[in-house]
Enzyme design. Structure first.
Site, PDB file in Angstrom:
ATOM      1  N   ASP A   1       1.799  10.203   3.851  1.00 21.82           N
ATOM      2  CA  ASP A   1       2.239  10.886   5.047  1.00 21.82           C
ATOM      3  C   ASP A   1       1.117  11.792   5.523  1.00 21.82           C
ATOM      4  OD1 ASP A   1       4.208  10.925   6.810  1.00 21.82           O
ATOM      5  OD2 ASP A   1       5.520  12.303   5.724  1.00 21.82           O
TER       6      ASP A   1
ATOM      7  N   LYS B   1      10.857   2.915   2.578  1.00 16.69           N
ATOM      8  CA  LYS B   1      10.866   4.333   2.198  1.00 16.69           C
ATOM      9  C   LYS B   1      11.609   4.559   0.880  1.00 16.69           C
ATOM     10  CE  LYS B   1       9.190   6.266   6.158  1.00 16.69           C
ATOM     11  NZ  LYS B   1       9.963   7.184   6.971  1.00 16.69           N
TER      12      LYS B   1
ATOM     13  N   LYS C   1       2.458   4.508   0.968  1.00 19.34           N
ATOM     14  CA  LYS C   1       2.477   5.080   2.316  1.00 19.34           C
ATOM     15  C   LYS C   1       2.260   6.582   2.229  1.00 19.34           C
ATOM     16  CE  LYS C   1       5.221   5.278   6.530  1.00 19.34           C
ATOM     17  NZ  LYS C   1       4.983   6.702   6.748  1.00 19.34           N
TER      18      LYS C   1
ATOM     19  N   TYR D   1      -7.118   1.599   5.909  1.00 20.13           N
ATOM     20  CA  TYR D   1      -6.149   0.542   5.580  1.00 20.13           C
ATOM     21  C   TYR D   1      -5.917  -0.487   6.677  1.00 20.13           C
ATOM     22  CZ  TYR D   1      -3.023   3.821   7.988  1.00 20.13           C
ATOM     23  OH  TYR D   1      -2.459   4.671   8.891  1.00 20.13           O
TER      24      TYR D   1
ATOM     25  N   CYS E   1      25.849  44.078  16.044  1.00 24.52           N
ATOM     26  CA  CYS E   1      24.978  43.436  15.058  1.00 24.52           C
ATOM     27  C   CYS E   1      23.929  42.577  15.787  1.00 24.52           C
ATOM     28  CB  CYS E   1      25.805  42.553  14.129  1.00 24.52           C
ATOM     29  SG  CYS E   1      24.814  41.722  12.888  1.00 24.52           S
TER      30      CYS E   1
ATOM     31  N   GLU F   1       0.850  -1.200   0.000  1.00 24.28           N
ATOM     32  CA  GLU F   1       0.000   0.000   0.000  1.00 24.28           C
ATOM     33  C   GLU F   1       0.879   1.241   0.000  1.00 24.28           C
ATOM     34  OE1 GLU F   1      -2.236  -0.348   3.608  1.00 24.28           O
ATOM     35  OE2 GLU F   1      -3.116  -2.267   3.051  1.00 24.28           O
TER      36      GLU F   1
ATOM     37  N   CYS G   1      30.203  39.603   8.936  1.00 28.46           N
ATOM     38  CA  CYS G   1      29.826  40.944   9.369  1.00 28.46           C
ATOM     39  C   CYS G   1      30.868  41.412  10.379  1.00 28.46           C
ATOM     40  CB  CYS G   1      28.443  40.910  10.012  1.00 28.46           C
ATOM     41  SG  CYS G   1      28.072  42.393  10.970  1.00 28.46           S
TER      42      CYS G   1
ATOM     43  N   CYS H   1      26.664  43.927   5.856  1.00 30.60           N
ATOM     44  CA  CYS H   1      25.782  42.998   6.565  1.00 30.60           C
ATOM     45  C   CYS H   1      24.330  43.425   6.366  1.00 30.60           C
ATOM     46  CB  CYS H   1      26.133  43.006   8.050  1.00 30.60           C
ATOM     47  SG  CYS H   1      24.934  42.137   9.076  1.00 30.60           S
TER      48      CYS H   1
ATOM     49  N   CYS I   1      22.776  44.602   9.991  1.00 35.71           N
ATOM     50  CA  CYS I   1      23.165  45.803  10.740  1.00 35.71           C
ATOM     51  C   CYS I   1      23.850  46.855   9.877  1.00 35.71           C
ATOM     52  CB  CYS I   1      24.070  45.432  11.913  1.00 35.71           C
ATOM     53  SG  CYS I   1      25.734  44.972  11.409  1.00 35.71           S
TER      54      CYS I   1
HETATM   55 ZN   LIG Z   1      25.786  42.623  11.059  1.00 36.11          ZN
END
Ligand SMILES: [Zn+2]
Length: 693
Positions: free
Chosen positions: A130, A325, A128, A237, A443, A126, A437, A419, A422
């Protein structure tokens, strides 16, 4: 961070195994709760399975250590508050997994050994799905009660919600036993899932990670009208309790389910022999992508119910069924954007933002691109079609691009120089692949990590300011930079009011902070958490600069690569160009400098004591040429022992130049600048004027 691979069980003693089993029990319980009660898994299925397997292996090796709360005795989680309980008189267990033909064959052999038989098994395969396992109890053909699996023996009563699901018959057609429990899977089709998520997104509601979570979240609603509005499907099932036998084989039972009015997966197949399973497995794998719903494998059940009965269970798994699986999946989708994430240590990581694509049952929206070089290697550009892979449930990877599908005008990705969190400038050190950074102290992405270091034992050593409280205070907005730590005492009453604190702990913390307002320069420098500046280098710098004002003044100058101070710091013994570079990057970022300045102003920073003693304290010495008896390292060590700073280059800050044979231009420069020039004898005479250390 990748955890170290687990030790083989043979390598563990009983204590270590008991400890690990306790950790596993706690971790698995936490994941179960997140998965079953909150519908928000914390880890991938593959990681979860790995924890389960590890637990099994350890319990097999140390059966005497099996815990009363062992995960092997439980499935899933206890019911959440808000739902009545449903007791499963026949436990709803889960299935063992196979990932390869050999594992499937081993499963069949095990069952045969148990039965003392040599016959191949007839089986039912059968697909499977999820979804969410459900138990439906019918009395006199009427739906009496519906429960989730929960922890296997106790689930949640979702009868009112289940009555709104069209695929579940409220009464059975035809003749049925007085009492019969039917089990099956509630799930959501791929199309329904995508439509639901789109609607949720528009409405600002919760967006689900995958169809499984969507189905679970939809069923486990306290308000059945919400469940009614969700597109849930159901395949029956399995059998639970029954007041009379209903079939001799599983296959015959499935036919009865159909007659009673249930949907049974039409792809389920009767296999005359277990040897037909690999063929069926391949067939399902090929069909998988085209199915209306996600499957992650095939469940194989020994068909003969009398044999099932004899085989029974081992731990939480039946001996007569296994889930085989499918392996990792790939897919192709479009790259919508490349975003930069900033990690706790300041690393800038590029993340591919994808047009959502279903890969083996999971809706993938992001994949990692690792770093700038990887982007260049793949030549991946925004707008490209990219091939991605999901192995287990780990973060999907970009494998490559489909060059033929590249849109006109797609241009190479420019890695940002700032960055995104920041705005500080980003740095990629020589020989490294990662951009970082430079705004470490301010930051928001990094500041927690920095503050934890700041308060740690080798640094400010503030008791009560560990990882947890740093996180708590940062979340509250109370500490955004190191100087804020010394503003915490003003919040003593507020801290005392926090959960888990109280007046005593708050007072202790305030006292600990107060005691650290006075601190040595070396600790202060170390606490800043500058890359490559560990305790030893911090001590070198502290000894070299002596006091905090000189240190900060020089660090301002170091940021300029052409400055004399840059050359000078490089020549401090033990500090090479790479460390000088880190200092320059750190103090060259104005945000950091301001944060350090602000911190220094709040403190009483003690000059480095060890630099105080000795006849050459505070003096700078340069050696040049070959000395008659002293080697260069010996001469430097001698000078330092008497409190001197030793540098390689002559500048106006140099106090003495000690000259040997074949001295170069330094001696000349010293004379030019009017600096005292000594030979070895003169140097020794100077040292003789006072004690060394
Ligand atoms: Zn930063």
């Amino acid at each position: 961070m990748t955890p170290a691979p687990p030790k083989p069980p043979e390598a563990l003693d009983e204590d270590a195994a008991a400890r690990e089993l306790a950790e596993l029990a706690a971790a698995i319980a936490r994941h179960d709760r997140a998965y079953h009660e909150l519908d928000a898994p914390l880890v991938s299925d593959a990681e979860y399975d790995a924890l389960r397997r590890r637990n099994e292996v350890l319990e097999a090796r140390f059966p005497q250590l099996i815990r009363p709360d062992s995960p092997s005795r439980r499935v899933g989680a206890a019911p959440a508050a808000g739902f009545a309980k449903v007791i499963h008189r026949l436990p709803m267990l889960s299935l063992g997994n196979a990932f390869a033909p050999e594992e499937f064959a081993e499963f069949c052999d095990r069952a045969r050994r148990f039965l003392g038989s040599s016959m191949p098994f007839a089986m039912v395969g059968e697909p499977k799905i999820d979804g969410l396992s459900l138990s439906l109890t019918y009395a006199q053909g009427q739906l009496l009660r519906a429960g989730t699996r929960g922890d296997g023996s106790e689930g949640e009563d979702v009868t009112a919600n289940v009555r709104t699901i069209a695929a579940i018959p409220p009464r059975l057609h035809g003749r049925s036993p007085a009492l019969i429990e039917v089990r099956g899977e509630v799930f959501m089709s791929k199309a329904d899932f995508l439509a639901l998520n789109a609607a949720q997104e528009r409405a600002g509601g919760k967006v689900f990670a995958n169809p499984r979570n969507a189905a679970a979240g939809s069923l486990r609603q306290l308000d059945p009208t919400i469940t009614a509005a969700r597109p849930l499907s159901f395949f029956a099932y399995a059998m639970g309790e029954a007041s009379e036998p209903v079939a001799a084989t599983h296959w015959a039972y499935l036919q009865r389910l159909r007659h009673w009015g249930f949907a049974v997966n039409p792809l389920s197949r009767h296999l005359e022999s277990e040897t037909d399973a690999p063929g069926f497995q391949a067939e399902m794998a090929a069909q998988r992508a085209g199915l209306a719903y996600d499957i992650d494998g095939v469940v194989y059940k020994i068909d003969d119910l009398a044999l099932q009965n004899r085989l029974g269970f081992v731990g939480r798994e039946p001996r007569w069924a296994i889930a085989w699986k499918f392996p990792a999946e790939q897919a192709t989708t479009r790259l919508l954007d490349i975003q930069i994430q900033v990690g706790r240590t300041g690393a800038l990581t590029p993340v591919a933002v994808l047009e959502p694509v279903n890969v083996g049952g999971v809706l993938v929206r992001h994949a990692t691109l690792h770093n700038e070089d990887e982007i260049a290697r793949l030549d991946v550009r925004v707008g490209d079609s990219v091939r991605i892979q999901r192995a287990g449930d780990v973060i999907p990877q970009v494998l490559g691009i489909v060059l033929e599908a590249r849109p006109a005008g797609a241009h190479p990705f420019q890695f940002p120089r700032r960055c995104p969190v920041c705005g500080s400038h980003a740095v990629r050190a020589e020989g490294e692949v990662v951009w970082r950074c430079s705004g470490g102290l301010t930051c928001p992405a990094q500041v927690e990590e920095r503050l934890i270091h700041f308060a740690s034992r080798g640094a400010f050593d503030i008791e009560g300011l560990g990882e947890k409280s740093v996180h708590e205070f940062h979340e509250l907005g109370w500490i955004r930079s190191p100087a804020d730590v010394f503003r915490l005492p003003a919040r003593e009453a507020e801290i005392a009011g926090l959960e888990g604190w109280g007046e005593q702990s708050a007072a202790n913390l305030v006292r600990a902070i107060g005691e650290r307002r006075r601190i040595g320069l070396a600790r202060f420098i170390y606490a800043l958490g500058i890359r490559r500046i560990g305790a030893a280098n911090a001590r070198l710098l502290a000894r070299h600069y002596g006091d905090v004002e000189t240190f900060l003044q020089r660090m301002r100058e170091v940021a300029d690569p052409a400055s004399e101070e840059r050359a000078a710091v490089t020549s401090i013994i033990g500090i090479g160009p790479a460390i000088a570079e880190e200092l320059a990057e750190f103090f060259g970022e104005e945000r950091n400098f301001r944060a350090v300045r602000e911190l220094a102003d709040a403190l009483d920073i003690q000059p480095e004591e060890t630099a105080g003693g000795g006849v050459l304290a505070g003096r700078t010495v340069v050696f040049t040429g070959t000395l008659p008896t002293l080697s260069r390292p010996e001469a430097k060590a001698l000078a330092e022992r008497h409190g001197a700073k030793v540098t390689d280059s002559v500048s106006k800050r140099t106090d003495y130049v000690v000259v040997g044979a074949d001295a170069g231009s330094k001696a000349g420069k010293a004379s030019e600048l009017g600096i005292t020039v000594l030979d070895e004898e003169g140097f020794r005479a100077l040292l003789a004027q006072g004690p060394g250390r």
